[in-house]
Enzyme design. Structure first.
Site, PDB file in Angstrom:
ATOM      1  N   GLU A  23       0.834  -1.212   0.000  1.00 57.52           N
ATOM      2  CA  GLU A  23       0.000   0.000   0.000  1.00 57.52           C
ATOM      3  C   GLU A  23       0.867   1.260   0.000  1.00 57.52           C
ATOM      4  O   GLU A  23       0.528   2.257  -0.630  1.00 57.52           O
ATOM      5  CB  GLU A  23      -0.916   0.022   1.233  1.00 57.52           C
ATOM      6  CG  GLU A  23      -2.045  -0.976   1.171  1.00 57.52           C
ATOM      7  CD  GLU A  23      -3.116  -0.574   0.157  1.00 57.52           C
ATOM      8  OE1 GLU A  23      -2.837  -0.604  -1.050  1.00 57.52           O
ATOM      9  OE2 GLU A  23      -4.239  -0.261   0.573  1.00 57.52           O
TER      10      GLU A  23
ATOM     11  N   THR B 169      -6.533   8.970  -5.118  1.00 54.57           N
ATOM     12  CA  THR B 169      -6.502   8.914  -3.653  1.00 54.57           C
ATOM     13  C   THR B 169      -5.763  10.131  -3.096  1.00 54.57           C
ATOM     14  O   THR B 169      -6.177  10.717  -2.098  1.00 54.57           O
ATOM     15  CB  THR B 169      -5.798   7.619  -3.174  1.00 54.57           C
ATOM     16  OG1 THR B 169      -6.478   6.519  -3.772  1.00 54.57           O
ATOM     17  CG2 THR B 169      -5.842   7.457  -1.669  1.00 54.57           C
TER      18      THR B 169
END
Ligand code: HSE
Length: 313
Positions: A132, A185
């Site tokens: 991530e 994001t």
């Protein structure tokens, strides 16, 4: 006998679950990637195939490769074999349902099996979180934790990562719409305020507490009442066309409530049964058919297992 090859289902996940920004998450059952990992005689990681999306084939640039490298770094002794990875990418990157987390979680889960399981699923979470980090700049675990553990999870600590597994409410189904628009994001995090008012924070932590209590006590009504986000959603929902209408139509069709899935643009709703979730799907489709935006709608029950083995040999 040593496992030579493994095929896994790497699930999509809903991060935040409205009030639990960066800490809560839950795992889905009907949306996910398929990954095949094989031992190879030469050491090192090779990504040999990626179907469905254009993603980096270099292991050091691909979240699956980065996550396995983090796992290998934690081993006392390096294996005398390498890893071949094939990814059938069925979760669109940037959809808000944990696309990179699925790749990272599926990769470390499968690699761990090929290594004869030196780590527990809890211990795999920090390695997947490194994937991530490669994808979005921070090792956020609110998607990788439910992808690896299943059900609902709460990231209690981040340094080091500590995750609590929460029970699920009986019969819960999610309906998720993914409008085919891109919201990075980074942008959806950049628009968030650095400071929040104490009044809003009080509402928010009361809701996180009551959401956790609702899961433990199987209380649908309290669960529905807790699915409110006073801090993040007011900023992000402006980026998602028809957000308020989708939530209202879903609740009118019987849903318990919903919110933005992860950093968006997907919107999730929860229902008490598959039948209600299907009605919610129709209600959401009706709204989006009146726009020019292409979309997909999924329904899924909660996946209590996380990454699933399809076969191994
Ligand atoms: N919790 C993150 C966010 C997304 O809402 O920005 C998933 O890690």
């Amino acid at each position: 006998m040593d496992v030579q090859e493994i095929k896994v289902f790497a699930p999509a996940t809903i991060a935040n679950v409205s009030c639990g920004f960066d800490v809560m998450g839950c795992c889905l059952d009907s949306v996910g990637d398929i990954m095949v990992l094989k031992r190879r005689s030469e050491k090192g990681i090779v990504i040999s195939k990626i179907h469905g999306e254009t993603l980096p084939m270099e292991p050091e640039k691909n979240v699956a490769g980065v996550a396995i490298m983090a796992l290998l770094d934690a081993l006392n002794e390096q294996p005398d074999f390498g890893f071949d990875i094939e990814i059938d990418k069925r979760i669109k990157p940037g959809s808000g349902i944990g696309s990179s987390a699925a790749s990272a979680a599926g990769a470390v889960f499968a690699a761990n099996e090929l290594l004869n399981r030196p780590f527990t699923n809890h211990e795999l979470i920090p390695f997947a979180a490194e994937g991530e980090r490669a994808a979005c700049g921070a090792p956020i675990a609110d998607n990788v934790a439910p992808a690896l553990l299943g059900g609902f999870t709460l990231v209690k600590e981040t340094e080091p990562i500590k995750v609590i597994e929460l029970p699920s409410i009986d019969g819960l189904y999610a309906t998720i719409i993914h409008p085919q628009i891109e919201i990075k994001t980074s942008l959806s995090r950049d628009i968030l305020p650095d400071h929040v008012s104490l009044k809003k924070a009080i509402h928010q932590w009361a809701n996180v507490g009551s959401l956790v209590h609702a899961l433990h006590t199987n209380d649908h009504e309290l669960f529905a009442d807790s699915l409110k986000d006073y801090i993040v959603e007011p900023h992000r929902s402006k980026l998602i066309p028809e957000f308020d209408n989708v939530i209202k139509a879903s609740v009118d069709a019987g849903a318990l409530g919903g919110g933005i899935s992860g950093s968006g643009p997907s919107i999730f709703t929860f229902s008490k049964s598959e039948q209600i979730a299907d009605n919610v799907k129709l209600a959401i489709e009706k709204i989006y058919k009146n726009t020019s935006i292409p979309f997909h709608v999924y329904t899924s029950r909660i996946n209590e297992l996380g990454v699933k083995i399809i076969h191994k040999k």
